[in-house]
Structure formats: structure tokens, C-alpha cells
Enzyme design. Sequence first.
Site: not given
Length: 916
Positions: A335, A378, A641, A645, A709, A734, A738
Site C-alpha cells: 500500500e 554530442d 541542447d 536533438d 504471508n 500491514n 508499511d
Amino acid sequence: MAESTAPPGPDARAPDAGAPTAFGGDRAAAVRSRAGRSAPTVLEVLRKLDASPRGLTETEAQQRLARFGDNVLPALREATWPQLFVRSLRDPFTAVLLCLGLVSAAVFAWGTASVILLLVVVSCVLRATGEHRADRSTAALRDLVATTATVVRRADEDAPPTSRELPLDELVPGDVVRLGPGDLVPADVRLLRAHGLTVHQSALTGESAPVAKSASDAPHRAGGDGGPPARAPSRVGEFEQRQRCFQGSSVVSGSATAVVTATGARTRFAAAHSRSAGLREASAFDRSVHGISWILIRFMLLTPPLVLMANAALRGRGLETLPFAVAVAVGLTPEMLPVLVTTCLARGASLLARTHGVIVRRLPALHDLGAVDVLCLDKTGTLTQDRPVTHRALGPDGRDDPEVLRWAAVNAWWTLHLADLPEPDALDEALLEAADADDLMAYDGVATVGFDPVRRLATAVVRTPGRLGRHTLVVKGDVRAVLERCALTDEERRSLSGRAAAQAGDGLRVLAVATAERPARTRDYTPADERGLTFRGLVTLRDALAPTAAEALQNLTDRGVAVKILTGDHPGTAARACRDLGIPVTEDAILDAGRIDTLTDAELSALARRTTVFARCTPDHKARITRALRTAGHTVGFLGDGVNDLPALRAADVGIAPRDAADVTREGADVVLAEKDLTTLDHAIAAGRHAGGNIATYLRVTLSSNLGNVIAMLSAGLLLPFLPMLPAQVLTQNLCFDAAQLAFAHDRPHPSVPRRPTELRPRDLLRFITGFGVLNAVADLATFAVLALALHGPGTGDDEAVFHSGWFTENLLTQALVMVLLRAGRLPRSPLRSSVGTPVAGRRRPGPVTWAALALAVIGLALPPSPLGPALGLTGLPALYYVLLVAVLAVYAAGLLAAGSRASRRLQPARGVPQL
């Protein structure tokens, strides 16, 4: 001013028929459309635009502004904070949680549904806030771009033309503009007059050297500078037309007057941006997230029906087990994953912004940086600086001769100081930097014949000390142009041309130097005096290396990142820079982009893996190479840049741009660097691996424990006459687990983590959690045996509470144990895409994960006998249980270490990456 001899071979700016143009499309079609005609003359352009060299009137300009619109690129709409929040809900991890929340609400488990909804909101708020902050930082960089241009206009038809500064967005087709050194070309223009004009077109074509421009309608005579042979005008591409300049270019030297031919969305700059503005391909993070999410969704959808069917068939239980089945599904799902992932990435992005000025515009891009194993970039501005330096001075016999450099510097000094408008040239500055200032002061300048793109020469006339009544002409420029004016035999001229070509082929720029003695005179010197010269020698120049490039390249190699150079320059120029930086580059590791058009995608993928330098690349070539590397299984970062590109930036897993990149390029990048410096990028990659390592460790721990589990719960549900754990106990367990694992967001990974790419691989993760989940389930089943044999067997009223309490305590203790062992780096790195290495288990001071694991263990031991225990259906346990539990945990820890050692031996190396 001086023009150097270019490396021999096809011009990087010369598109061939049948290959993609610089901005996409069919190059053959482009050639056919130009066949049989030359570039329009000045008169034709002015007639088409209904313009005059005297400029538009204010009335005409206003009418055209209303007709054509502002001279701005297509609007880049920034997402608002609410839009970013809603976009975060589309994250697959978040979608999994939302589904669980809806299911929980459907079975009236309002507590579970509320907790899940809270986690979703927290995750989306963190992600939306981080990306909104990055967007604001990027928007602030736009203030660095020039906003005005010098425009010639008239108040009315009879008024004289005047020059004034106007905002760029007010330019219209037909406007006459003036350009000088350092100016940005404000729109697409056609030159009316030009004097020594050179411009940088790297933002459009990728070539690093300035390009000479001329207002002349005569076709450019190619091949005179040691480059390719001349071509017919019909084969000359747009960017090779010397009469045209394009938005996105910048003036290096010289001055010009030009008429605007296109503005706003009609410019070539905007066309490149619009063709690159489609949807991005899925990045490494996106692929990993979707893969892991589908694993979780399959398990989540499969678990509740299994629980219901098993209980109905074997125990006769009906829908009363539905809340338990939902709790089991919730127990399988991590979670906290969206919250932890977002927190890890946001902390890393914030640290990079504070310490290195790196802006992460898309949070998942930080993970992608950590997963990068191939970096495409480059040459110019990254490995080399945007300036040349003197390499050698060679006499006519090919040996080093300092006199040649002295004469070249004398020419540079006086052509600069005697010019009407002094315009420093990069090559001249390199010569002056290498010369002795005292030698230059010994000469007295008399006159100069300035450089122009047609002659490709510059001449200085000086008084030589000790030679009264004599002037010395010092001529410097293109090799072929100088040799044509020297008193040499054809054989000598061919020999010297070959020597210059060999130097140019080695990636060097070459200048020729010659002198001539003339009687002193007062009348002006002209190009006609550049005859009968004495050849003095050649001066070679190379690109100045970036100060930190060599060290940064070594650091990247040590991190398992292979660097690929994609450049518009000649192969020899790129290879020279690699050799100067200590990068071993063989002929097999260099690929001319012309060959790419003959390869299939599969062939290019195989070839790209062992190629280091891709030369003469167009934007389409760069994007195709990037996709080929990804097809070969690599995670690719692209550093660029220029607007050229953009296609490659969008094709890469993570697009990277420096702060001073073209505006549209910076907007399209995932990561913006403070400087175009590989050292800064190395820090960003380390930060990405830091975050990715923490996320990977969290996934290993939580998914293997959760799967174990679930297996144990399903097994116990079939063996016991009561539910193995109440829904409230499952959710409490849990929640504790968590909350403890949030510590991974603040943990410092093992020292080995930053040394390897950290891309999550769903299949490897599934293999890992399956193996260790089964091991965890075995420990749970051993606990069942302890509870069944060492304690009272099932049958009394307290047995259910004792069983629940014993398993609750064992679950939290085993999870705490797994947190510590997996974090210590003892187990294999299966979920990480990396080479096999000997696991390192260094001694480390307790960190947040260790303290969180300790707190989890304390809760597991203290909660059942506490006053809160009965409210959850838990009770105290006899002392014998704890003695037996210690034995179970010891065997479990030994099993973890043994399984980890075995898995390490069996794990095969991941697909290799060619190292530099």
C-alpha cells in the site's frame, strides 16, 4: 578571420537523396522539389514578400502582424497543479490502490478504504507538488533568452528608414533586420548584405563549426576547403544555402542586413519542434511500473476467489469470509508503494536542485537516470569546449616549426586591430593565446585585407624590424586557397595538399600560412597582391577539451554507463576528441550516419551496441540510434541542447538538456542541468541510483514478505477450523509493516548500489519474490507447527486467540528480520539490472531502516499482551513459545542467507554493455 581546412569526406550538412532530411521526411522528395532550380535571388525574395531593402512602413508591419500573428513558437502549455494531481492518479500503482479501496468500500470495510484513500491522496500531492515546482524552475530559465532585435522601419512611404530595437514577437515577414556578433537570428531570413558573416547552426544541424554566410546569389563553390566536391545547386540543402539564416542560429562574427522570410510557427525551428512534440515512448520507469503493477493485479484478482472457494469447499463457509479475502488481497499489495516511490524521487530531486542546480521536471525521470546504462551525447560543449586550441605548427618539411605559429599570430593580431569593425574569430583567438606577446609587438601593422568567404583568406601587411623600405604580407587561411597563391611546382602543391588532408583526416582544423616581401608603398593593398607567396607552413588546431570531461567519463565507465557520441561532425573530428580524452576508439567503433540508412532496425540494434562514435548524424539518425539501443535492451539517456536533438530526447528513456539549451529543447527535456557538464550528470545518475536502490529494496522486502504471508494464510485457512487471522489483525499488521518500511525512503543504500544501473526488471523481481516468499511461508508454517505441537492443540476456547497472537508476533519479527538482512546487501540483486558481483556485507551504523525494524519487532512482542491486544482479538503467549520462536527465526535467517548465496551463484550476468 580565417577559414580552416575541413576534414575530408562527405559534408555533414549535405543530405543525400533517399535519406531523411534534417527535420524528418523523405530527403529524396526534398531533392526532387528543388531539382532544376537554384536558391531564389534577392530580387525574387523581395518581390514575393512585397518588401523593400528600406524596410516596411509601420502601417504595413501592423497589417502583417495581424495577418501572420506574433513571432513566437507554438504555445507550450504548462500543466496546473490540479492537472498534475489528476495526472498522478493514472499511475498504475495508484490505480491498484484505488481498486482495493473500492473493493474495501463495497464490503463495508470503511477503515481499510479510508486508509487506502489517504495513501492515494498523499502520493498524488507529493508527486504533483514536486513536478509543479520543477515546471516553475524551468519557466524561470526563459528569462535568459534574448527578447529584442534591430529592425529597419519607416514611419510612412516617404520617411527615411530608421533602425530601432523591437520585441522579437513583433517581427513580421518582410521586415529588414540587422545582425551583429553575438546576436540570435530572430526568424528565418534571407541575407541582403553581409560582411565576414559566420553563424552557429548547431541548434538546427548539430555541426559544431561556424558556417560562413554570404548575400551573393552565386552558388557556393564547395570543395575548395578540402571538403567534398562541388555539387549542383539542385542538390544543395536548405541549411547549406549561404544566403539564408534560420531562427535558432547565432552570429559568431561579422555583420549583415537581412529580410525576414518566415516567423513564428512557419520557421524551420518551429517545424522541428512541432514534429517532435508527439507522445513520448514509455520510459524504463514506465515499463517497470506497468510490469510490476500487472503482477500485483493478477495476484490481487486471483487471491479473493481462491480464499472464498477454498473456504466454501472445505469448511462450508460462505460470504462471511469475504472481508477476510479482501484483507488478504490488501495484505498482498504494498500500500505504501506510491508514497514511498514518490518520497524517494522527490527527496532525490530536491537534493539535486539544492546542491547541483539540477531540475528534475518529471519525477520518474530520476529513477530512469539511475537505470541508464548507455548515455548518448554530442561532442561539442560536453566533451569539448566551443573553442579551438592550437595543436602544432609544421614547416614545409612537415617538422615542428615555431616560426609558422609566430607568422600566423602576427596575421591574426593585425587583421583584428586594423579592421574597421574588430570581430574576434575563434581560430585567431586560439593562435593569439598560443603565441608570445613580445613577438607580436615587434611588428608594426600597416594595412589589412580582411577575410571573406569567397577568398577564404586574410592578409596583414606589416613592417618587419630591420627591413627599411620593405613591407611583409602575411597571408593566412584555407590551405587550398593559400597554395594556389604560392610560388610552388605542381608536385610541391600536391604534396603539401596531401599533408594538410592527412592532418584534417585526423580530426584537426588546418590553416596555411605564407608571406611575401613587397616594396613599401602608400596606396591600398588589394587581393591582387596575394600572389607569388612563399609558403611558410601549416598550423593545426583541435577542439579544446572540457576540463572535467576525462574524469567524468571514467566515473561513468566505473558506474557501468557506456557513452555513445552522436555528432554532426566529421568522423575524424569526433574520433580525435575521443583519443585526446583517452577513450580507445577503433575504426570498427566509428559509424558514418550515411550507412545507417542502409541498415534494418535489427541490424542497427546489433551494430549500435558495439559502436562508440556515430558521425554526420541528422536529427532522425540520432532518434533512430536511440531507439535501436533501447530495442537492444538498454536504458538510454540522451544529452542534447539544440532543437535538432528533440527527436532523440523524446526517443530516449530520459532526455537531458543544459540550462542554456534552446528553449524548446529545455522544455522537452526530463532533466535540466545547471551546466552542460558530465560531472553534474554523474551526480544526477548517482542520485537516481540512490532513489532506485531504496525503491528496489522496499519492493524486495515487502513483496516477498507479503507473498509468504498470503501463501501461509491460504494454507492455514484450509487446515484450521477458524480463520487463521482476523481481518482487523491483518490490516493492523500491514499498517505496522508499511509504516516501518517508510524508513526506506530515508535510507542510505549499500555502497555497491551507485556502482551499477538500478532498473527494476519485473521478471527478475517476480522470480525473487516467489523464491523468498515461499521461504517466508515455510517459516510461517513452521510457526504453525510450533503452535500446534508445543502449545495446546485446537479445541479450547482460547486456542484461536493464541494462534492469532503467535502468528501475529512471528509475522512482524520475520518481517523485521528480512528488512535488516535485505538492506545489508547480503542477498542477490535479482530485481536490479546489473552484473553479478560478490555481495558485500560491510559493517554500517544503524540507520533509519534498522531502527524501524527494531520498532516493528517491539510492536510484535508487546502488542498481544498489552491492553490493546484484546481489542484486536490478541492475547498473551506462554514463555515456551518465545523460546521455540527464537529457534524458528534462527533457522529462517540461516535459510535466507543460504538461499541468497545459492541464488548469487546461479544468477547469470545481465546483457553486457560495451565499455569505453
